[in-house]
Motif scaffolding. Structure first.
Motif, PDB file in Angstrom:
ATOM      1  N   ASP A  49       0.639  -1.238   0.015  1.00  0.00           N
ATOM      2  CA  ASP A  49       0.013   0.115  -0.044  1.00  0.00           C
ATOM      3  C   ASP A  49       0.760   1.157   0.024  1.00  0.00           C
ATOM      4  OD1 ASP A  49      -0.916  -0.001   3.749  1.00  0.00           O
ATOM      5  OD2 ASP A  49       1.188   0.080   2.471  1.00  0.00           O
ATOM      6  N   MET A  50       2.064   0.999  -0.342  1.00  0.00           N
ATOM      7  CA  MET A  50       2.996   2.150  -0.275  1.00  0.00           C
ATOM      8  C   MET A  50       3.185   2.933  -1.827  1.00  0.00           C
ATOM      9  SD  MET A  50       5.699   0.367   1.986  1.00  0.00           S
ATOM     10  CE  MET A  50       5.096  -1.284   1.407  1.00  0.00           C
ATOM     11  N   ASP A  51       2.459   2.408  -2.954  1.00  0.00           N
ATOM     12  CA  ASP A  51       2.891   3.054  -4.078  1.00  0.00           C
ATOM     13  C   ASP A  51       4.187   2.841  -4.563  1.00  0.00           C
ATOM     14  OD1 ASP A  51       2.601   6.161  -6.169  1.00  0.00           O
ATOM     15  OD2 ASP A  51       1.726   4.039  -6.395  1.00  0.00           O
ATOM     16  N   HIS A  52       4.849   1.716  -4.095  1.00  0.00           N
ATOM     17  CA  HIS A  52       6.104   1.331  -4.406  1.00  0.00           C
ATOM     18  C   HIS A  52       6.222   0.684  -5.985  1.00  0.00           C
ATOM     19  CE1 HIS A  52       7.961   1.049  -0.334  1.00  0.00           C
ATOM     20  NE2 HIS A  52       7.751   2.237  -0.668  1.00  0.00           N
ATOM     21  N   GLU A  53       7.328   1.120  -6.950  1.00  0.00           N
ATOM     22  CA  GLU A  53       7.517   0.641  -8.064  1.00  0.00           C
ATOM     23  C   GLU A  53       8.154  -0.724  -8.091  1.00  0.00           C
ATOM     24  OE1 GLU A  53       7.884   5.086  -8.152  1.00  0.00           O
ATOM     25  OE2 GLU A  53       9.118   3.497  -6.971  1.00  0.00           O
ATOM     26  N   ASN A  54       9.091  -0.881  -7.157  1.00  0.00           N
ATOM     27  CA  ASN A  54       9.731  -2.324  -7.061  1.00  0.00           C
ATOM     28  C   ASN A  54       8.958  -3.312  -6.170  1.00  0.00           C
ATOM     29  OD1 ASN A  54      11.768  -1.277  -8.735  1.00  0.00           O
ATOM     30  ND2 ASN A  54      12.974  -0.919  -7.075  1.00  0.00           N
ATOM     31  N   GLU A  69       0.091  -2.076  -7.299  1.00  0.00           N
ATOM     32  CA  GLU A  69       0.169  -2.673  -5.864  1.00  0.00           C
ATOM     33  C   GLU A  69       0.284  -4.301  -5.566  1.00  0.00           C
ATOM     34  OE1 GLU A  69      -2.442  -1.198  -7.492  1.00  0.00           O
ATOM     35  OE2 GLU A  69      -4.189  -2.259  -7.012  1.00  0.00           O
ATOM     36  N   ARG A  70      -0.113  -4.865  -6.575  1.00  0.00           N
ATOM     37  CA  ARG A  70      -0.193  -6.475  -6.665  1.00  0.00           C
ATOM     38  C   ARG A  70       0.822  -7.076  -7.073  1.00  0.00           C
ATOM     39  NH1 ARG A  70      -4.638  -9.322  -4.592  1.00  0.00           N
ATOM     40  NH2 ARG A  70      -5.958  -7.388  -4.614  1.00  0.00           N
ATOM     41  N   PHE A  71       1.575  -8.364  -6.637  1.00  0.00           N
ATOM     42  CA  PHE A  71       2.530  -9.033  -7.466  1.00  0.00           C
ATOM     43  C   PHE A  71       2.263 -10.539  -6.901  1.00  0.00           C
ATOM     44  CE2 PHE A  71       6.114  -9.733  -9.983  1.00  0.00           C
ATOM     45  CZ  PHE A  71       7.302 -10.010  -9.231  1.00  0.00           C
ATOM     46  N   SER A  72       1.948 -11.359  -8.011  1.00  0.00           N
ATOM     47  CA  SER A  72       1.811 -12.684  -7.711  1.00  0.00           C
ATOM     48  C   SER A  72       2.857 -13.681  -8.083  1.00  0.00           C
ATOM     49  CB  SER A  72       0.508 -12.977  -8.437  1.00  0.00           C
ATOM     50  OG  SER A  72      -0.628 -12.252  -8.137  1.00  0.00           O
ATOM     51  N   ALA A 117      11.876   2.960  -6.489  1.00  0.00           N
ATOM     52  CA  ALA A 117      12.627   2.598  -7.661  1.00  0.00           C
ATOM     53  C   ALA A 117      13.953   3.452  -7.244  1.00  0.00           C
ATOM     54  CB  ALA A 117      12.075   3.088  -8.870  1.00  0.00           C
ATOM     55  N   GLY A 118      14.927   2.988  -8.170  1.00  0.00           N
ATOM     56  CA  GLY A 118      16.240   3.936  -7.855  1.00  0.00           C
ATOM     57  C   GLY A 118      17.331   3.174  -7.119  1.00  0.00           C
TER      58      GLY A 118
END
Lengths: 114, 112
Positions: free
Chosen positions: A26-31, A72-75, A96-97
Motif C-alpha cells: 500500500d506504499m505505491d512502490h515501483e519495485n 500494488e499487486r505481485f503474484s 525505484a532507484g
C-alpha cells in the motif's frame, strides 16, 4: 503504517497442483520482489518487477512465474508444485532507484508440498 | 553469486559485542542490513552507500570497504532484543534496473 500483505501464511498443496501466492503493498512502490528462504541459504531472489507488467528473473526462477497487472499487486505462480518447492516465500517492495533505501517485507507464506 | 556471511551462527551473553561480516565476489554499490526475528518479516537496519554515507540504526553501526567488497555489522553491548537472523543485501545492476540480492544469513542468539 506501511504494509506488505501476503495472502496466505500457511499453505499445504499436493505435487502437481498449481499454486498462487499473492502480495499486495500500500506504499505505491515501483519495485516488488519474491524471495524464498531456506535454512543455511538465506534469501534467494526468484523474480522481481520494477513496473506494472514488467518482470525480471532473479537467481532461481526455474519452476516459477509471476504476474503484475496492477502496481500494488505481485503474484507468484507455481505452475506444477514439486516437493523441492517446499519453503518460506517472502514478498518485498521498495521505491525505484539505486540506493533508494529499504525493502519492506511481508510476513511470509510457508508452503508445504506433499 | 550470493554474498557470503560469517559467522553462520553466534551465541553471546547480554552486554557482549559481536561482529557479522558480509563478503561479495562482485562490486558493491551499496550494502543493506536487515534483522529477522523468529516468525516475523525481516526489518531494515541500515544502508551503507558507496562513498561512505551511512543511514540507519542509532545503536548498531557498520562499515563498508568498497575496495575489498566487504561490509561488517557491529553490535555493541548486545541486548536480548538483538536475537534474530541478520542478512546483508546488495544491489546488482541488471538490464535497466537494479535487483536486491541477499546473503546467506547469520543467526545470533543473545542469552541473559
Amino acid at each position: 503504517d506501511v504494509k506488505v500483505t501476503q495472502s496466505s501464511r500457511y499453505l499445504v498443496k499436493r505435487t502437481g497442483e498449481k499454486v498462487f501466492l499473492e502480495c499486495v503493498q500500500d506504499m505505491d512502490h515501483e519495485n516488488m520482489f519474491w524471495y524464498r528462504q531456506d535454512p543455511g541459504l538465506g534469501l534467494r531472489l526468484i523474480y522481481f518487477s520494477y513496473d506494472v507488467k514488467m518482470k525480471e528473473k532473479g537467481d532461481i526462477p526455474e519452476g516459477y512465474s509471476v504476474s503484475r497487472e496492477k502496481k500494488e499487486r505481485f503474484s507468484l505462480i507455481l505452475e506444477s508444485a514439486s516437493t523441492n518447492q517446499t519453503s518460506m516465500y517472502l514478498c518485498a517492495s521498495s521505491l525505484a532507484g539505486q540506493g533508494s533505501g529499504e525493502l519492506f517485507f511481508g510476513e511470509g507464506s510457508r508452503l508445504t508440498v506433499l | 553469486q550470493q554474498p557470503v556471511q560469517s559467522p553462520q551462527a553466534v551465541i553471546l551473553r547480554e552486554g557482549e559485542d559481536a561482529v557479522i561480516n558480509c563478503s561479495s565476489s562482485k562490486a558493491l554499490y551499496s550494502v543493506h542490513w536487515y534483522r529477522q526475528k523468529h516468525g516475523e518479516a525481516p526489518v531494515f537496519l541500515m544502508i551503507l552507500l558507496k562513498g561512505g554515507e551511512q543511514k540507519g540504526h542509532e545503536k548498531i553501526s557498520a562499515s563498508f570497504n568498497e575496495k575489498k567488497q566487504q561490509s561488517s555489522l557491529y553490535l555493541t553491548a548486545s541486548q536480548l532484543s538483538y536475537s534474530g537472523t541478520y542478512f546483508c543485501g546488495t544491489e546488482r545492476r541488471t538490464s535497466g534496473t537494479y535487483k536486491y540480492i541477499f546473503g546467506t544469513g547469520t543467526r545470533l542468539k543473545v542469552l541473559a
